[in-house]
Design an enzyme around this catalytic site. Structure first.
Site, PDB file in Angstrom:
ATOM      1  N   ARG A  15       0.942  -1.189   0.363  1.00  0.00           N
ATOM      2  CA  ARG A  15       0.186  -0.218   0.194  1.00  0.00           C
ATOM      3  C   ARG A  15       0.781   1.203  -0.221  1.00  0.00           C
ATOM      4  O   ARG A  15       0.716   2.138  -0.932  1.00  0.00           O
ATOM      5  CB  ARG A  15      -0.777  -0.123   0.747  1.00  0.00           C
ATOM      6  N   ASP A  16       1.606   1.701   1.144  1.00  0.00           N
ATOM      7  CA  ASP A  16       2.321   2.766   1.235  1.00  0.00           C
ATOM      8  C   ASP A  16       3.609   2.420  -0.095  1.00  0.00           C
ATOM      9  O   ASP A  16       3.790   3.862  -0.590  1.00  0.00           O
ATOM     10  CB  ASP A  16       3.048   2.734   2.383  1.00  0.00           C
ATOM     11  N   HIS A 207       5.773   4.858  12.728  1.00  0.00           N
ATOM     12  CA  HIS A 207       5.009   4.406  10.969  1.00  0.00           C
ATOM     13  C   HIS A 207       6.573   5.319  10.265  1.00  0.00           C
ATOM     14  O   HIS A 207       6.559   6.720   9.973  1.00  0.00           O
ATOM     15  CB  HIS A 207       4.133   4.932  10.326  1.00  0.00           C
ATOM     16  N   CYS A 240       5.192   9.042   0.240  1.00  0.00           N
ATOM     17  CA  CYS A 240       2.642   9.319  -0.151  1.00  0.00           C
ATOM     18  C   CYS A 240       3.174  10.823  -1.147  1.00  0.00           C
ATOM     19  O   CYS A 240       4.080  11.275  -1.503  1.00  0.00           O
ATOM     20  CB  CYS A 240       2.756  10.197   1.381  1.00  0.00           C
ATOM     21  N   ASN A 249       8.759   3.803   3.677  1.00  0.00           N
ATOM     22  CA  ASN A 249       9.360   3.638   4.785  1.00  0.00           C
ATOM     23  C   ASN A 249      10.856   2.996   5.042  1.00  0.00           C
ATOM     24  O   ASN A 249      11.064   2.406   4.372  1.00  0.00           O
ATOM     25  CB  ASN A 249       8.438   2.961   5.353  1.00  0.00           C
TER      26      ASN A 249
HETATM   27  P1  HMG Z   1     -13.114  14.205  -2.511  1.00  0.00           P
HETATM   28  O1  HMG Z   1     -12.684  15.058  -3.953  1.00  0.00           O
HETATM   29  O2  HMG Z   1     -13.287  15.377  -0.759  1.00  0.00           O
HETATM   30  O3  HMG Z   1     -14.223  13.137  -1.806  1.00  0.00           O
HETATM   31  O4  HMG Z   1     -11.871  13.600  -1.687  1.00  0.00           O
HETATM   32  P2  HMG Z   1     -15.583  13.781  -2.016  1.00  0.00           P
HETATM   33  O5  HMG Z   1     -16.741  12.619  -1.021  1.00  0.00           O
HETATM   34  O6  HMG Z   1     -16.094  15.150  -2.260  1.00  0.00           O
HETATM   35  O7  HMG Z   1     -15.851  12.478  -3.578  1.00  0.00           O
HETATM   36  C1  HMG Z   1     -15.228  13.440  -4.980  1.00  0.00           C
HETATM   37  C2  HMG Z   1     -14.761  12.236  -5.936  1.00  0.00           C
HETATM   38  O8  HMG Z   1     -14.089  11.460  -5.102  1.00  0.00           O
HETATM   39  C3  HMG Z   1     -16.125  11.510  -5.943  1.00  0.00           C
HETATM   40  O9  HMG Z   1     -16.679  11.190  -7.658  1.00  0.00           O
HETATM   41  C4  HMG Z   1     -16.833  10.227  -4.984  1.00  0.00           C
HETATM   42  O10 HMG Z   1     -17.115   9.268  -5.707  1.00  0.00           O
HETATM   43  C5  HMG Z   1     -14.873  10.305  -5.273  1.00  0.00           C
HETATM   44  P3  HMG Z   1     -16.901  11.742  -8.885  1.00  0.00           P
HETATM   45  O11 HMG Z   1     -18.744  12.014  -8.578  1.00  0.00           O
HETATM   46  O12 HMG Z   1     -16.318  13.246  -8.550  1.00  0.00           O
HETATM   47  O13 HMG Z   1     -16.237  10.619 -10.053  1.00  0.00           O
HETATM   48  N1  HMG Z   1     -14.487   9.283  -4.255  1.00  0.00           N
HETATM   49  C6  HMG Z   1     -14.493   8.557  -3.777  1.00  0.00           C
HETATM   50  N2  HMG Z   1     -13.847   7.150  -4.982  1.00  0.00           N
HETATM   51  C7  HMG Z   1     -13.609   6.137  -3.982  1.00  0.00           C
HETATM   52  N3  HMG Z   1     -12.952   5.680  -2.915  1.00  0.00           N
HETATM   53  C8  HMG Z   1     -13.747   6.428  -1.738  1.00  0.00           C
HETATM   54  C9  HMG Z   1     -14.414   8.326  -2.795  1.00  0.00           C
HETATM   55  N4  HMG Z   1     -14.465   8.856  -2.110  1.00  0.00           N
HETATM   56  C10 HMG Z   1     -14.559   9.755  -2.756  1.00  0.00           C
HETATM   57  N5  HMG Z   1     -12.832   6.551  -1.059  1.00  0.00           N
HETATM   58  C11 HMG Z   1     -11.130  11.995  -0.905  1.00  0.00           C
HETATM   59  C12 HMG Z   1     -11.456  13.251  -0.702  1.00  0.00           C
HETATM   60  C13 HMG Z   1     -10.716  11.342   0.977  1.00  0.00           C
HETATM   61  C14 HMG Z   1     -11.816  10.665  -1.309  1.00  0.00           C
HETATM   62  C15 HMG Z   1      -9.158  11.903  -1.155  1.00  0.00           C
HETATM   63  O14 HMG Z   1      -8.998  12.941  -0.603  1.00  0.00           O
HETATM   64  C16 HMG Z   1      -8.776  10.578  -1.638  1.00  0.00           C
HETATM   65  O15 HMG Z   1      -8.305   9.764  -2.261  1.00  0.00           O
HETATM   66  N6  HMG Z   1      -7.413  11.324  -1.138  1.00  0.00           N
HETATM   67  C17 HMG Z   1      -6.248  10.119  -1.196  1.00  0.00           C
HETATM   68  C18 HMG Z   1      -5.759  10.034  -0.013  1.00  0.00           C
HETATM   69  C19 HMG Z   1      -4.555   9.522   0.095  1.00  0.00           C
HETATM   70  O16 HMG Z   1      -4.395   8.103  -0.157  1.00  0.00           O
HETATM   71  N7  HMG Z   1      -2.944   9.260   0.452  1.00  0.00           N
HETATM   72  C20 HMG Z   1      -1.883   8.508   0.659  1.00  0.00           C
HETATM   73  C21 HMG Z   1      -2.387   7.201   1.726  1.00  0.00           C
HETATM   74  S1  HMG Z   1      -2.209   8.409   3.464  1.00  0.00           S
HETATM   75  C22 HMG Z   1      -0.126   8.062   3.194  1.00  0.00           C
HETATM   76  O17 HMG Z   1       0.086   7.697   3.018  1.00  0.00           O
HETATM   77  C23 HMG Z   1       0.522   8.579   5.239  1.00  0.00           C
HETATM   78  C24 HMG Z   1      -0.114   7.220   5.519  1.00  0.00           C
HETATM   79  O18 HMG Z   1       0.946   6.366   5.175  1.00  0.00           O
HETATM   80  C25 HMG Z   1       0.773   7.288   6.949  1.00  0.00           C
HETATM   81  C26 HMG Z   1       2.353   8.263   6.795  1.00  0.00           C
HETATM   82  O19 HMG Z   1       2.935   8.310   6.623  1.00  0.00           O
HETATM   83  O20 HMG Z   1       2.065   9.656   7.127  1.00  0.00           O
HETATM   84  C27 HMG Z   1      -0.970   6.664   5.859  1.00  0.00           C
HETATM   85 MG    MG Z   2       3.276   6.053   5.631  1.00  0.00          MG
END
Ligand code: HMG
Ligand code: MG
Length: 302
Positions: A15-16, A207, A240, A249
């Site tokens: 995933r990450d 993490h 990320c 990581n």
């Molecule tokens: P948004 O645009 O605010 O969502 O995104 P919305 O509710 O307004 O919906 C807009 C559109 O997104 C719609 O589609 C929804 O259907 C779709 P449209 O009508 O435009 O075609 N949508 C989705 N589609 C699929 N799955 C969903 C979903 N939700 C809405 N769950 C949202 C908000 C959170 C979805 C967006 O910002 C997003 O997907 N962000 C991705 C963030 C991400 O994955 N980042 C990487 C992971 S975090 C990380 O790596 C850190 C970590 O490792 C810890 C660390 O190291 O810090 C965990």
């Molecule tokens: Mg991370």
């Protein structure tokens, strides 16, 4: 100082790690990576995320990857779910655990999940409630616990604040994440201590991204606090997409080598783990980003 005798490692590589790849990684390769990780003894694997495919195209094959895994009993397959839509979408894949992910920094929250910290908690609350009602464990991840790519240094109070909010909505375990790998041992200890104000020692994990080469030192600093759960990424994959320049990581191989060298058990077979890291690195046409893997592979070659 009482070091734990056993450490649980969650491999977040699929995933990450793979979420950040520019090139398309076929679902079959992701599935094979999960198989190799479980063959190496990993009992916790963060497989994918149910996020918007517009935001993170690499995870668009989430359901296909989950469906393709030959699940082993005793292995926990977790997925990220940022909102109710993601949680509902994940249900058919039967994840063993879900992860909601917030940030200690406001700007990172906006850039990563398009909402404020307060709004993120409002979105997570029904996800946590639904998961718990279904008997599913819930982990929370807190990004940017020492530094933010947009705001700079992050105070431990911000970490304590978010940890309290996460606890308040029923999150059972909290991950303390140095997203951009800028932390050093004392800063990371302060962030961990802030999380420990709201969660028990058995409910926290580290993490650590290794951008500045501090992840093992930061891990040791947390081991000294009694923390015994850590995320790591095979072959040091990842970063990320919303934290430019941040690397992967800590490599799982490096973490396992350090722990075994300290007499701390992980249940992981380092040789088979190196195989898994070599497999995915070959697929990505690079060498593993792990000092231990590099050393062991060159030993094998000679
Ligand atoms: P948004 O645009 O605010 O969502 O995104 P919305 O509710 O307004 O919906 C807009 C559109 O997104 C719609 O589609 C929804 O259907 C779709 P449209 O009508 O435009 O075609 N949508 C989705 N589609 C699929 N799955 C969903 C979903 N939700 C809405 N769950 C949202 C908000 C959170 C979805 C967006 O910002 C997003 O997907 N962000 C991705 C963030 C991400 O994955 N980042 C990487 C992971 S975090 C990380 O790596 C850190 C970590 O490792 C810890 C660390 O190291 O810090 C965990
Ligand atoms: Mg991370």
């Amino acid at each position: 100082m009482t070091l734990p005798t056993r450490v649980k490692i969650v491999d977040v590589g699929p995933r990450d790690g793979l979420q950040n790849e520019k090139q398309a990684v076929p679902a079959a390769v992701k599935i094979e990576l999960v198989h190799r990780l479980q063959a190496a003894g990993l009992k916790d694997i963060e497989v994918t995320s149910f996020v918007s495919p517009k935001w993170v195209p690499q995870m668009a094959d989430n359901a296909e990857v989950m469906a393709g895994i030959n699940r082993l009993p005793g292995v926990r397959y977790s997925v990220l779910t940022p909102n109710l839509q993601g949680f509902e979408a994940s249900r058919a894949s039967r994840p063993d655990e879900i992860v909601v992910f917030g940030a200690a920094s406001e700007t990172f929250s906006q850039r990563n999940i398009n909402c404020s910290i307060a709004q993120s908690i409002e979105r997570f609350a029904p996800v946590v409630a639904a998961a718990r009602a279904a008997g599913m464990p819930v982990r929370g991840a807190m990004s940017c616990v020492v530094g933010c790519p947009y705001e700079g240094e992050v105070a431990p109070e911000r970490v304590g604040y978010l940890a309290g909010l996460m606890k308040g909505i029923g999150v059972q375990h909290i991950g303390v994440a140095d997203t951009i790998g800028v932390g050093t041992p004392l800063k990371v200890q302060r962030a961990m201590a802030a999380a420990l104000q709201h969660f028990g020692l058995d409910e926290v994990s580290g993490h650590f991204h290794d951008t500045y080469g501090q992840a093992l030192a930061n891990t040791l600093a947390c081991l000294e606090m009694g923390v015994w759960q850590f995320d790591a990424s095979v072959a040091g994959l990842g970063g990320c997409p919303y934290a430019k320049g941040a690397t992967g990581n800590v490599a799982t191989e490096d973490l396992v080598y350090m722990l075994h060298g300290m007499g701390i058990a992980t249940g992981i077979d380092l040789d088979r783990l190196v195989d898994a890291g070599e497999y995915i690195s070959t697929q990505l046409q690079r060498r593993p980003n792990s000092r231990v893997a590099t050393a062991l592979l060159s030993q094998r070659a000679s």
